[in-house]
Design an enzyme around this catalytic site. Structure first.
Site, short mmCIF file in Angstrom:
data_model
loop_
_atom_site.label_atom_id
_atom_site.label_comp_id
_atom_site.label_asym_id
_atom_site.label_seq_id
_atom_site.Cartn_x
_atom_site.Cartn_y
_atom_site.Cartn_z
N HIS A 62 41.73 38.53 42.73
CA HIS A 62 40.85 37.29 43.50
C HIS A 62 41.95 36.34 43.39
CE1 HIS A 62 38.56 34.18 43.38
NE2 HIS A 62 37.58 34.93 44.06
N CYS A 63 43.07 36.20 42.57
CA CYS A 63 44.70 34.91 42.46
C CYS A 63 45.23 35.18 43.72
CB CYS A 63 44.62 35.18 41.13
SG CYS A 63 43.94 35.10 39.50
N ILE A 64 45.36 36.32 44.06
CA ILE A 64 46.43 36.93 45.10
C ILE A 64 45.59 37.19 46.81
CG2 ILE A 64 47.67 37.88 43.44
CD1 ILE A 64 46.51 41.08 44.89
#
Lengths: 365, 365
Positions: A355-357
């Site tokens: 999700h962060c990337i």
């Protein structure tokens, strides 16, 4: 062509849609910095390529990459993934990219938050971060999407919306000393209302134990659909994570959302705990001013840190005994989307996960 | 998303349209290198901004800019001009950008020629040129336009097509020692047929006197419409330009185009001659390996080096006695397009003019 607007999304009738709303595409940044990604970023690049390739099955994917790594990224990524040149300080498009908002006509605009590397000079993870702070604007400019510059230090990973008026956040992150020390909790709530078009802000006390982002909610607790959230959990009451998850559960059980619904909470047991190995630590450049990656450090592994694409969900797995339960839970929660698992360890070693990337760009329809 | 194709445009039914065919937009690169542009590029940046602003009146304009100059370019250019990050060695989008080709269905593809800075290690103008050689691919990738990589060293400024089967070139340029020494004239003609979809190649002997591009045709002789060309001229028979223009006229008078038409030749008297001043020369960094800009050097000024936009033509002028005649000729030749004049001297000091710094992207309709 893209303008910068002086108003706010809410004032103009815009709101952030839920991640499951239809996407025009998805954005990533190519990882390379050797003081965060081991072995010159090569294992992480393979992991990011797997994520990009998975998402590209059901939506357009663009990877932003520095001039230096352009040719390598173009050569590693499948031809149908678009590669564009964009300088950056690291590769967390969730946090450096724009937060897209839509109106009832399906028009799309973008919010460009102030980015200070998760805490600036107080407890930020690297310096400088100027290239990262420019990423959101460059994405919007490239797409011809109008932009709001929000006067708030915030990362996309620290918010999660249901698209129906409610946002999840953590106090640990949004009230951290390194972000907006001059704003009160009420001020921050107002900024969230103005820029996300939400009415209710649900404040969970903490995120995942030792999460270097000061407890981003996207690694901890996220909407599956309106009224239903998934929460990182552990059955081990001696694990420091237990108290954090229990505290969140308590808040969720005593809160209603913007539509007056109580929350259904689905617990997803955490993997691990997962620790950095000697070999992994040795592969990272040691640089003054960047968060070190030391052998034995516990990583903030979580199955909640996934990406909800148009017809699939990309879920990180860890060769861990809890993988199967996570896949089973996702399969049930997200049907009819199919679940694509990708190896999450190399991304986790850099401080985040799938999700962060990633950053979805809604189509507005 | 953009693919690289193994065939050729002609084999796939594609051809380069004339510049007056409808454009989706126009591309430029932001000038900055201080060993070519005086005073850190500031006067040139103002001149490029004037060109971009003029063209943006009737079509979308994108300016590619290095990371270092991104913020300055964004701040100098009007908001409705799109700015995208792209590394480069200099700012000649005509020569480093793609040559767009179209088919009868209105589909658009791009030709990415090999670029070697106008002559490589033989008589090229700077080294290295790797960033410039990557520009065409990056533009096509960003636009999602399929690409042909032509196995030919060629710049967009060395060709001019009527869109009906004929291309103008100069022997001085296309047969120069620094470009394709292993190819015969016949080989080169075949490459032009394959990649531009033309049938007839009209070889003029020379371009403009002292043109550092080895006589690019776009600074010398260009189509106004099928069957009609404008030719840089001088009435001064003692000027070295006279022989060059007369030689071209002789070829044009004895040649027919791909449709069997004779050429109507409109002579446009050159400005000047124009020379670099002491002050101008002093403003340029002196760097081993880059063509020097010395006081007293004659510049290859020309009114032919203009841009044919959707509803206008952008024409460089030089505060020269011949300006008025050029404007009058253009007004007649290009009606109903209106003529927008821009100051051409600062661009000329860098080695080219309005046409050299622009690249049209046809819409295909």
């Amino acid at each position: 062509m893209a303008r910068t607007l002086d108003s706010t999304p809410a004032a103009d009738g815009y709101r952030m849609p839920a991640e499951w709303a239809h996407h025009a595409g998805c954005w990533l940044v190519w990882p390379e910095r050797p003081d965060n990604w081991r072995l010159g970023g090569k294992p992480a690049q393979a992991a990011f390529t797997a994520v990009a390739t998975a998402i590209a099955q059901t939506e357009a994917v663009t990877v932003a990459v520095s001039a230096r790594q352009y040719d390598n990224a173009r050569s590693q990524l499948p031809e149908h993934v678009r590669v564009v040149e964009m300088s950056n300080d690291d590769s967390w498009m969730r946090d450096t990219g724009p937060t897209f908002v839509v109106n009832d006509d399906g028009d799309v605009r973008g919010v460009d938050w102030v980015f200070n590397a998760w805490g600036g000079l107080v407890d930020g993870l690297y310096f400088p971060w100027a290239a990262d702070d420019a990423v959101a604007r460059k994405v919007l400019e490239l797409e011809g999407v109008d932009r709001y510059r929000a006067p708030l230090v915030l990362e996309g990973g620290s918010i999660d919306v249901d698209g129906e008026g409610t946002v999840l956040v953590t106090e640990e992150c949004l009230l951290s000393a390194g972000r907006n020390p001059d704003l009160t909790r009420a001020d921050i709530e107002q900024q969230l209302r103005d820029h996300l078009g939400v009415e209710v802000v649900v404040w969970l006390p903490y995120g995942v134990y030792l999460d270097e982002t000061n407890g981003h909610v996207d690694n901890f607790c996220r909407f599956v659909r309106p009224g239903v959230v998934m929460l990182t959990w552990t059955d081990d009451e001696t694990d420091p994570q237990f108290e954090r998850s229990a505290a969140a559960l308590k808040v969720l059980e005593s809160t209603t959302d913007a539509r007056g619904r109580s929350f259904e909470v689905v617990k997803i047991h955490q993997p691990g705990p997962i620790f950095i190995t000697e070999e992994e630590s040795r592969g990272v450049d040691s640089i003054e001013g960047t968060l070190p990656r030391e052998a034995g450090d516990r990583l903030a592994g979580s199955y909640v840190n996934s990406y909800i694409g148009n017809d699939l969900v990309v879920l990180p797995v860890f060769e861990d005994p809890h993988d199967d339960a996570a896949v089973a839970a996702y399969t049930q929660l997200f049907a009819p989307r199919h679940i694509v698992t990708v190896p999450g360890r190399e991304i986790l070693l850099g401080g985040g996960n799938v999700h962060c990337i990633t950053q979805q760009q809604p189509s507005g329809r």
